[in-house]
Design a protein around this motif. Structure first.
Motif, short mmCIF file in Angstrom:
data_model
loop_
_atom_site.label_atom_id
_atom_site.label_comp_id
_atom_site.label_asym_id
_atom_site.label_seq_id
_atom_site.Cartn_x
_atom_site.Cartn_y
_atom_site.Cartn_z
N GLY A 38 53.66 -34.31 43.64
CA GLY A 38 54.87 -33.49 43.71
C GLY A 38 55.93 -33.87 42.69
N SER A 39 55.60 -34.80 41.79
CA SER A 39 56.61 -35.23 40.81
C SER A 39 56.79 -34.22 39.67
CB SER A 39 56.25 -36.61 40.24
OG SER A 39 54.99 -36.57 39.62
N GLY A 40 55.86 -33.27 39.54
CA GLY A 40 56.05 -32.24 38.52
C GLY A 40 55.05 -32.28 37.38
N LYS A 41 53.93 -32.97 37.58
CA LYS A 41 52.95 -33.09 36.50
C LYS A 41 52.33 -31.73 36.14
CE LYS A 41 50.51 -36.03 38.90
NZ LYS A 41 51.28 -36.01 40.18
N SER A 42 51.91 -30.99 37.18
CA SER A 42 51.31 -29.68 36.91
C SER A 42 52.35 -28.72 36.34
CB SER A 42 50.69 -29.10 38.18
OG SER A 42 49.65 -29.94 38.65
N VAL A 43 53.58 -28.82 36.83
CA VAL A 43 54.66 -27.99 36.29
C VAL A 43 54.86 -28.29 34.80
CG1 VAL A 43 57.18 -27.67 36.36
CG2 VAL A 43 55.86 -27.61 38.49
N LEU A 44 54.82 -29.54 34.44
CA LEU A 44 54.96 -29.92 33.03
C LEU A 44 53.82 -29.32 32.19
CD1 LEU A 44 56.19 -31.57 30.72
CD2 LEU A 44 54.99 -33.58 31.58
N LEU A 45 52.57 -29.41 32.69
CA LEU A 45 51.44 -28.84 31.95
C LEU A 45 51.64 -27.34 31.73
CD1 LEU A 45 48.08 -30.42 33.25
CD2 LEU A 45 49.50 -31.10 31.32
N LYS A 46 52.15 -26.66 32.76
CA LYS A 46 52.35 -25.20 32.64
C LYS A 46 53.40 -24.86 31.59
CE LYS A 46 50.61 -24.09 37.18
NZ LYS A 46 50.98 -24.32 38.58
N HIS A 47 54.34 -25.76 31.36
CA HIS A 47 55.32 -25.53 30.29
C HIS A 47 54.67 -25.62 28.91
CE1 HIS A 47 58.43 -26.04 33.38
NE2 HIS A 47 59.27 -25.51 32.52
N LEU A 48 53.62 -26.46 28.81
CA LEU A 48 52.98 -26.64 27.50
C LEU A 48 52.21 -25.39 27.07
CD1 LEU A 48 51.63 -30.29 27.90
CD2 LEU A 48 53.80 -29.52 26.91
N THR A 49 51.76 -24.60 28.05
CA THR A 49 51.02 -23.38 27.72
C THR A 49 51.95 -22.18 27.63
OG1 THR A 49 50.68 -22.78 30.03
CG2 THR A 49 49.02 -24.18 29.04
N GLY A 50 53.22 -22.37 27.95
CA GLY A 50 54.16 -21.25 27.96
C GLY A 50 54.07 -20.44 29.25
N LEU A 51 53.28 -20.92 30.22
CA LEU A 51 53.13 -20.23 31.51
C LEU A 51 54.42 -20.31 32.31
CD1 LEU A 51 50.46 -18.92 32.39
CD2 LEU A 51 50.11 -20.85 33.91
N LEU A 52 55.11 -21.43 32.18
CA LEU A 52 56.46 -21.58 32.75
C LEU A 52 57.41 -21.83 31.59
CD1 LEU A 52 55.96 -23.94 35.87
CD2 LEU A 52 56.57 -21.50 35.90
N ARG A 53 58.64 -21.33 31.75
CA ARG A 53 59.66 -21.61 30.74
C ARG A 53 60.70 -22.55 31.32
NH1 ARG A 53 59.88 -17.75 26.42
NH2 ARG A 53 58.41 -16.08 26.86
N PRO A 54 61.19 -23.48 30.50
CA PRO A 54 62.22 -24.38 31.02
C PRO A 54 63.55 -23.63 31.17
CG PRO A 54 61.88 -24.78 28.69
CD PRO A 54 60.86 -23.75 29.10
N ASP A 55 64.43 -24.13 32.03
CA ASP A 55 65.78 -23.56 32.15
C ASP A 55 66.58 -23.90 30.89
OD1 ASP A 55 65.09 -22.70 34.71
OD2 ASP A 55 65.68 -24.62 35.60
N SER A 56 66.32 -25.07 30.35
CA SER A 56 66.90 -25.43 29.05
C SER A 56 66.03 -26.49 28.41
CB SER A 56 68.34 -25.92 29.21
OG SER A 56 68.34 -27.10 29.99
N GLY A 57 66.28 -26.73 27.11
CA GLY A 57 65.48 -27.70 26.38
C GLY A 57 64.54 -27.02 25.41
N LYS A 58 63.86 -27.85 24.61
CA LYS A 58 62.96 -27.31 23.58
C LYS A 58 61.54 -27.79 23.78
CE LYS A 58 66.48 -27.13 19.99
NZ LYS A 58 66.92 -27.60 18.68
N ILE A 59 60.58 -26.91 23.41
CA ILE A 59 59.18 -27.32 23.37
C ILE A 59 58.69 -26.96 21.97
CG2 ILE A 59 56.88 -27.01 24.36
CD1 ILE A 59 58.29 -26.22 27.00
N ILE A 60 58.59 -27.98 21.15
CA ILE A 60 58.29 -27.73 19.74
C ILE A 60 56.81 -27.93 19.48
CG2 ILE A 60 58.82 -28.48 17.38
CD1 ILE A 60 61.62 -29.21 18.50
N VAL A 61 56.13 -26.82 19.16
CA VAL A 61 54.69 -26.85 18.91
C VAL A 61 54.48 -26.68 17.41
CG1 VAL A 61 52.49 -25.72 19.38
CG2 VAL A 61 54.23 -25.83 21.17
N ASP A 62 53.87 -27.68 16.80
CA ASP A 62 53.66 -27.68 15.35
C ASP A 62 54.93 -27.26 14.59
OD1 ASP A 62 51.08 -28.57 15.69
OD2 ASP A 62 50.18 -26.59 15.55
N GLY A 63 56.05 -27.82 14.99
CA GLY A 63 57.29 -27.61 14.26
C GLY A 63 58.14 -26.43 14.69
N ARG A 64 57.63 -25.61 15.66
CA ARG A 64 58.39 -24.41 16.05
C ARG A 64 58.69 -24.43 17.54
NH1 ARG A 64 56.32 -18.22 15.84
NH2 ARG A 64 54.55 -19.23 16.83
#
Ligand SMILES: Nc1ncnc2c1ncn2[C@@H]1O[C@H](COP(=O)(O)OP(=O)(O)OP(=O)(O)O)[C@@H](O)[C@H]1O
Ligand SMILES: [Mg+2]
Length: 250
Positions: A38-64
């Motif tokens: 319940g600490s948010g590991k799966s939630v974090l993975l879903k952010h990496l695929t763009g399946l979930l979007r963060p409320d704020s912050g950046k996810i920079i993939v290959d510079g973008r």
């Protein structure tokens, strides 16, 4: 594929799951994420695929930064990412071969006459030669997991996300999956991110171990240093997981 997660926040209603999380995922390495249930590991993975979007912050993939991108701009990114779910996600009414071919058909990546050859090649990569005609129900859990990895490989991913790939497997089968993950990382140079509770996998596979706790990565170290971390939360986690593993063997 290189990913830099910068200061992301994610809440579901009043449940603040990610709270200013930072994580670097270097190209071609195996990045392991550990943390309590319940600490948010799966939630974090879903952010990496763009399946979930963060409320704020950046996810920079290959510079973008992918956070502001519209949904349609995420499609090409998702095609480069494979996710291996805990359940394996195979369709029980289709043969192993047809399951492996699903992505090829869906994304029209190969003509019909080329598909059997690609399927055979990917099954060989996961050491399941000749199993094309089997039904998933007749395979062991570990074999089914290898079929889902073979299916992921047909899409030539640059990034593979594994969510608890060895959960529920007995030690020899877990070792077998670990070996496969390691081999794919080394031979195909795929960037890999793995969520796991299994300390054997952690210390065998990880280039870096990241501990997620209360919404942040509180430690990020190579396995040997992680083991010797002075952080009390890390030590408690390691002790708890060793204890759980010992109970399972008894
Ligand atoms: N789509 C969602 N909507 C609302 N809450 C969610 C959603 N997905 C996850 N959560 C909540 O976010 C928190 C973190 O969940 P997550 O599944 O990431 O945990 P986890 O670290 O993967 O746990 P486990 O080790 O048990 O798999 C939980 O409180 C969960 O209820
Ligand atoms: Mg999870």
């Amino acid at each position: 594929m290189r990913i830099d997660v910068q200061n992301i926040y994610k809440s579901f209603g009043g449940n603040h799951v990610l709270k200013g999380l930072n994580l670097t995922i270097p190209e071609g390495k195996i990045t392991v994420i550990v943390g309590g249930s319940g600490s948010g590991k799966s939630v974090l993975l879903k952010h990496l695929t763009g399946l979930l979007r963060p409320d704020s912050g950046k996810i920079i993939v290959d510079g973008r930064d992918i956070v502001p991108l519209p949904e349609t701009a995420l499609f090409p990114l998702r095609q480069r990412i494979a996710v291996i779910f805990q359940s394996g996600g195979l369709l029980s009414s289709l043969t192993v071969g047809d399951n492996v071919a699903l992505g090829l058909v869906e994304h029209r990546l190969a003509t019909r006459d080329k598909i059997p050859e690609i399927v055979r090649e990917k099954l060989a990569l996961v050491r399941l030669e000749g199993k094309d005609g089997e039904m998933p129900g007749n395979l062991s859990v570990g074999m089914r997991k290898r079929v889902s990895i073979a299916r992921a490989l047909t899409l030539h991913p640059d990034l593979i996300l594994y969510d608890e790939p060895t959960a529920g497997l007995d030690p020899p089968m877990a070792e077998n999956i670990d070996d496969l993950i390691l081999r794919l990382s080394r031979e195909l140079k795929v960037t890999s991110v793995m969520v796991t509770h299994d300390l054997t996998s952690v210390f065998k596979l990880a280039d870096t171990v990241n501990m997620l706790h209360e919404g942040c990565i509180i430690e990020s170290l190579p396995p040997e240093e992680f083991k010797n971390s002075r952080n009390q939360i890390v030590q408690n986690f390691i002790r708890r997981e060793y204890h759980a593993a010992a109970i399972m063997i008894l």
